[in-house]
Motif scaffolding. Structure first.
Motif, PDB file in Angstrom:
ATOM      1  N   LEU A   5       0.834  -1.197   0.000  1.00  0.00           N
ATOM      2  CA  LEU A   5       0.000   0.000   0.000  1.00  0.00           C
ATOM      3  C   LEU A   5       0.871   1.250   0.000  1.00  0.00           C
ATOM      4  CD1 LEU A   5      -2.772   1.420   0.326  1.00  0.00           C
ATOM      5  CD2 LEU A   5      -2.405   1.263   2.788  1.00  0.00           C
ATOM      6  N   THR A   6       1.892   1.269   0.830  1.00  0.00           N
ATOM      7  CA  THR A   6       2.777   2.432   0.908  1.00  0.00           C
ATOM      8  C   THR A   6       3.488   2.677  -0.412  1.00  0.00           C
ATOM      9  OG1 THR A   6       3.113   1.975   3.254  1.00  0.00           O
ATOM     10  CG2 THR A   6       4.678   3.451   2.200  1.00  0.00           C
ATOM     11  N   LYS A   7       3.968   1.632  -1.058  1.00  0.00           N
ATOM     12  CA  LYS A   7       4.628   1.783  -2.359  1.00  0.00           C
ATOM     13  C   LYS A   7       3.666   2.333  -3.402  1.00  0.00           C
ATOM     14  CE  LYS A   7       8.109  -1.828  -1.932  1.00  0.00           C
ATOM     15  NZ  LYS A   7       8.593  -3.108  -2.474  1.00  0.00           N
ATOM     16  N   THR A   8       2.465   1.816  -3.413  1.00  0.00           N
ATOM     17  CA  THR A   8       1.472   2.268  -4.383  1.00  0.00           C
ATOM     18  C   THR A   8       1.099   3.718  -4.132  1.00  0.00           C
ATOM     19  OG1 THR A   8       0.610   0.019  -4.476  1.00  0.00           O
ATOM     20  CG2 THR A   8      -0.766   1.745  -5.414  1.00  0.00           C
ATOM     21  N   LEU A   9       0.989   4.102  -2.870  1.00  0.00           N
ATOM     22  CA  LEU A   9       0.651   5.484  -2.547  1.00  0.00           C
ATOM     23  C   LEU A   9       1.742   6.453  -2.990  1.00  0.00           C
ATOM     24  CD1 LEU A   9      -0.923   5.090   0.996  1.00  0.00           C
ATOM     25  CD2 LEU A   9      -2.104   5.579  -1.147  1.00  0.00           C
ATOM     26  N   ARG A  10       2.981   6.019  -2.915  1.00  0.00           N
ATOM     27  CA  ARG A  10       4.084   6.873  -3.368  1.00  0.00           C
ATOM     28  C   ARG A  10       4.024   7.098  -4.874  1.00  0.00           C
ATOM     29  NH1 ARG A  10       8.485   3.722  -0.277  1.00  0.00           N
ATOM     30  NH2 ARG A  10       8.100   4.451   1.825  1.00  0.00           N
ATOM     31  N   MET A  11       3.617   6.090  -5.621  1.00  0.00           N
ATOM     32  CA  MET A  11       3.556   6.203  -7.074  1.00  0.00           C
ATOM     33  C   MET A  11       2.333   6.985  -7.532  1.00  0.00           C
ATOM     34  SD  MET A  11       4.922   2.556  -8.494  1.00  0.00           S
ATOM     35  CE  MET A  11       3.696   1.573  -7.671  1.00  0.00           C
ATOM     36  N   THR A  12       1.275   6.958  -6.748  1.00  0.00           N
ATOM     37  CA  THR A  12       0.035   7.622  -7.106  1.00  0.00           C
ATOM     38  C   THR A  12       0.007   9.013  -6.503  1.00  0.00           C
ATOM     39  OG1 THR A  12      -1.080   5.494  -7.044  1.00  0.00           O
ATOM     40  CG2 THR A  12      -2.466   7.429  -7.026  1.00  0.00           C
ATOM     41  N   LYS A  13      -0.144  10.008  -7.322  1.00  0.00           N
ATOM     42  CA  LYS A  13      -0.165  11.389  -6.836  1.00  0.00           C
ATOM     43  C   LYS A  13      -1.579  11.953  -6.718  1.00  0.00           C
ATOM     44  CE  LYS A  13       4.239  11.521  -6.576  1.00  0.00           C
ATOM     45  NZ  LYS A  13       4.852  11.344  -5.284  1.00  0.00           N
ATOM     46  N   ASP A  14      -2.565  11.255  -7.249  1.00  0.00           N
ATOM     47  CA  ASP A  14      -3.937  11.734  -7.199  1.00  0.00           C
ATOM     48  C   ASP A  14      -4.526  11.454  -5.815  1.00  0.00           C
ATOM     49  OD1 ASP A  14      -6.456  12.653  -7.906  1.00  0.00           O
ATOM     50  OD2 ASP A  14      -7.054  10.749  -8.814  1.00  0.00           O
ATOM     51  N   PRO A  15      -4.981  12.486  -5.096  1.00  0.00           N
ATOM     52  CA  PRO A  15      -5.513  12.277  -3.748  1.00  0.00           C
ATOM     53  C   PRO A  15      -6.754  11.380  -3.709  1.00  0.00           C
ATOM     54  CG  PRO A  15      -5.324  14.629  -4.218  1.00  0.00           C
ATOM     55  CD  PRO A  15      -4.930  13.892  -5.449  1.00  0.00           C
ATOM     56  N   VAL A  16      -7.556  11.406  -4.764  1.00  0.00           N
ATOM     57  CA  VAL A  16      -8.759  10.568  -4.792  1.00  0.00           C
ATOM     58  C   VAL A  16      -8.369   9.090  -4.862  1.00  0.00           C
ATOM     59  CG1 VAL A  16     -10.873  10.039  -6.048  1.00  0.00           C
ATOM     60  CG2 VAL A  16     -10.108  12.407  -5.840  1.00  0.00           C
ATOM     61  N   GLU A  17      -7.387   8.779  -5.691  1.00  0.00           N
ATOM     62  CA  GLU A  17      -6.926   7.394  -5.789  1.00  0.00           C
ATOM     63  C   GLU A  17      -6.280   6.943  -4.486  1.00  0.00           C
ATOM     64  OE1 GLU A  17      -4.588   6.359  -9.213  1.00  0.00           O
ATOM     65  OE2 GLU A  17      -5.717   7.765 -10.450  1.00  0.00           O
ATOM     66  N   GLN A  18      -5.501   7.821  -3.873  1.00  0.00           N
ATOM     67  CA  GLN A  18      -4.882   7.480  -2.600  1.00  0.00           C
ATOM     68  C   GLN A  18      -5.940   7.226  -1.536  1.00  0.00           C
ATOM     69  OE1 GLN A  18      -2.299  10.802  -1.819  1.00  0.00           O
ATOM     70  NE2 GLN A  18      -0.619   9.930  -3.024  1.00  0.00           N
ATOM     71  N   LEU A  19      -6.946   8.084  -1.499  1.00  0.00           N
ATOM     72  CA  LEU A  19      -8.031   7.916  -0.530  1.00  0.00           C
ATOM     73  C   LEU A  19      -8.758   6.601  -0.753  1.00  0.00           C
ATOM     74  CD1 LEU A  19      -9.709   9.151   1.766  1.00  0.00           C
ATOM     75  CD2 LEU A  19     -11.115  10.245   0.016  1.00  0.00           C
ATOM     76  N   GLU A  20      -9.036   6.283  -2.002  1.00  0.00           N
ATOM     77  CA  GLU A  20      -9.726   5.030  -2.327  1.00  0.00           C
ATOM     78  C   GLU A  20      -8.903   3.816  -1.879  1.00  0.00           C
ATOM     79  OE1 GLU A  20     -12.785   2.784  -3.358  1.00  0.00           O
ATOM     80  OE2 GLU A  20     -12.862   4.941  -3.675  1.00  0.00           O
TER      81      GLU A  20
END
Length: 81
Positions: A5-20
């Motif tokens: 999850l942490t790795k994916t959150l670092r790659m994703t910059k969109d707050p909506v995707e991170q929240l999801e």
């Protein structure tokens, strides 16, 4: 699982995707009933993720906040029990 999850959150910059992603992670923790073991580490991981959700929730548009408001409230309520 949290490491992925942490790795994916670092790659994703969109707050909506991170929240999801974080909401899904927390909902899965509840679904597997991991909070019933009363382990401090598990509780801390859950609480940290809910705090991240709250910060991301404030960054997204008001219309999207309305969509995610109930899910976030359910997670916060589960943390209180």
């Amino acid at each position: 699982m949290r490491n992925k999850l942490t790795k994916t959150l670092r790659m994703t910059k969109d707050p909506v995707e991170q929240l999801e992603l974080i909401l899904h992670f927390c909902e899965e923790m509840l679904r597997y009933d991991l909070l019933r073991f009363y382990a401090r580490q598990v509780d801390n991981v859950y609480a940290t993720q809910v705090r991240k959700c709250t910060r991301l929730f404030e960054k997204i548009h008001e219309d999207l906040q309305y969509d995610y408001e109930e899910r976030l409230a359910d997670l916060e309520h589960a943390m209180e029990i």
